[in-house]
Design an enzyme around this catalytic site. Structure first.
Site, short mmCIF file in Angstrom:
data_model
loop_
_atom_site.label_atom_id
_atom_site.label_comp_id
_atom_site.label_asym_id
_atom_site.label_seq_id
_atom_site.Cartn_x
_atom_site.Cartn_y
_atom_site.Cartn_z
N LYS A 48 0.83 -1.21 0.00
CA LYS A 48 0.00 0.00 0.00
C LYS A 48 0.86 1.26 0.00
O LYS A 48 0.58 2.22 -0.71
CB LYS A 48 -0.93 -0.01 1.22
CG LYS A 48 -2.01 -1.08 1.13
CD LYS A 48 -2.63 -1.40 2.48
CE LYS A 48 -3.58 -2.58 2.35
NZ LYS A 48 -4.06 -3.09 3.64
N GLN A 92 -5.39 -1.96 9.58
CA GLN A 92 -4.92 -3.23 9.02
C GLN A 92 -5.40 -4.39 9.90
O GLN A 92 -5.21 -4.39 11.11
CB GLN A 92 -3.39 -3.22 8.94
CG GLN A 92 -2.79 -4.42 8.24
CD GLN A 92 -3.14 -4.48 6.76
OE1 GLN A 92 -3.14 -3.47 6.07
NE2 GLN A 92 -3.46 -5.66 6.29
N ASP A 115 -11.88 1.41 3.54
CA ASP A 115 -12.15 -0.02 3.52
C ASP A 115 -13.64 -0.31 3.34
O ASP A 115 -14.03 -1.45 3.11
CB ASP A 115 -11.65 -0.69 4.81
CG ASP A 115 -10.40 -1.53 4.59
OD1 ASP A 115 -10.06 -1.79 3.42
OD2 ASP A 115 -9.76 -1.91 5.58
#
Length: 292
Positions: A48, A92, A115
């Site tokens: 990322k 995460q 997300d």
């Protein structure tokens, strides 16, 4: 059989996204929060970071100790919510068991939720409203569209019901007028559904779970699985055998995976646009109140 190469599509879409980002007067920002030092998480964060920096984004990677207090994580997220230089916030996964994953995810401002996991964005998706949606399902839709694979009116089977892949892709396909069946570990005779499907999305985390005897000819197979066996990445589909039957299939690696990271970068851009739109709307309301 046509191989659906997500890596090639990602490279093409990145060119377009970079042009869109250039039109934004400020630098876009992405913050990734990690708890503990899980090796797989480190790899994903590095991927990322690499693409974010390539895009010219500000990238913030904050690592908490594995035993961090929940209040500390929530406090940091609230800081990021109020930070105008940050457009997207991502926690995460997985988190240690002592932390409430749902509470932490829902602390994120829904307009920075890249997300797509907050209750607000999940609800918007169900109601087919503009929203930030999870990256992997978004990537799947882009792959299907790029290869001109019809969705409307088609019979789709989604194997797996996670909030990150299974449930959102089922909703997105339903919103595109597909007839969707969701199968999972409690489903009886999954082959009954898969043999009658036009499109099968497999996201169960079991290597070579979908076998050729579960598939009919002319089917499109989307393999979301990433399983490391003897140092090799293997999907949830028995690629060698199923590819002899299917019309379209995503490889592992090089299929859905590259699209997931691209969609994160795109979601940062979308999140910025959503925040600016909301800010403009709020300023207009304040102006009207002042006039009145």
């Amino acid at each position: 059989m046509v191989e659906l190469k997500g890596k090639d599509l990602r490279d093409k879409l990145l060119i377009s996204l970079k042009e869109q980002v250039k039109s934004v007067p400020t630098q876009l920002g992405l913050a990734v929060i990690q708890v503990g030092n899980d090796e797989a998480s480190k790899v994903y964060v590095r991927q990322k970071e690499k693409l974010a920096l390539e895009m010219g984004y500000k990238f913030v990677h904050h690592v908490f100790d594995e035993n961090v207090a929940q209040s500390e994580v929530i406090s940091y997220i609230e800081e990021l919510n109020n930070d105008d230089t940050i457009d997207g916030i991502l926690v995460q996964m997985p988190l240690p068991k002592h932390l409430d994953t749902t509470l932490i995810q829902n602390t994120i401002d829904s307009n920075k939720d890249v997300d797509g996991l907050t209750f607000v964005n999940a609800g918007r998706l169900v109601q087919n409203m503009p929203s930030l949606v999870p990256c992997t399902p978004k990537g799947i839709i882009d792959i299907l569209d790029d290869y001109n694979i019809p969705i409307e009116g088609k019979k789709v089977v989604v194997i797996g019901r996670s909030i990150l892949v299974g449930k959102p892709i089922a909703n997105m396909l339903t919103n595109r007028n597909a007839s969707v069946a969701v199968c999972h570990s409690k489903s009886d005779d999954i082959s009954f559904y898969t043999k009658n499907a036009d499109i099968i999305v497999v996201a169960v985390g079991k290597a070579k779970y979908l076998t050729s005897d579960m598939v009919s000819p002319n089917t499109t197979i989307i393999d979301v699985g990433i399983n490391r066996i003897d140092g090799k990445l293997i999907g949830d589909v028995d690629y060698e055998e199923v590819s002899k039957v299917a019309s379209y299939i995503t490889p592992v690696p090089g299929g859905v995976g590259p699209m997931t990271v691209y969609e994160l970068m795109h979601n940062v851009y979308v999140a910025h646009q959503l925040r600016m739109k909301e800010k403009k709307l709020n300023n207009t309301k304040k102006l009207e109140l002042t006039k009145n």
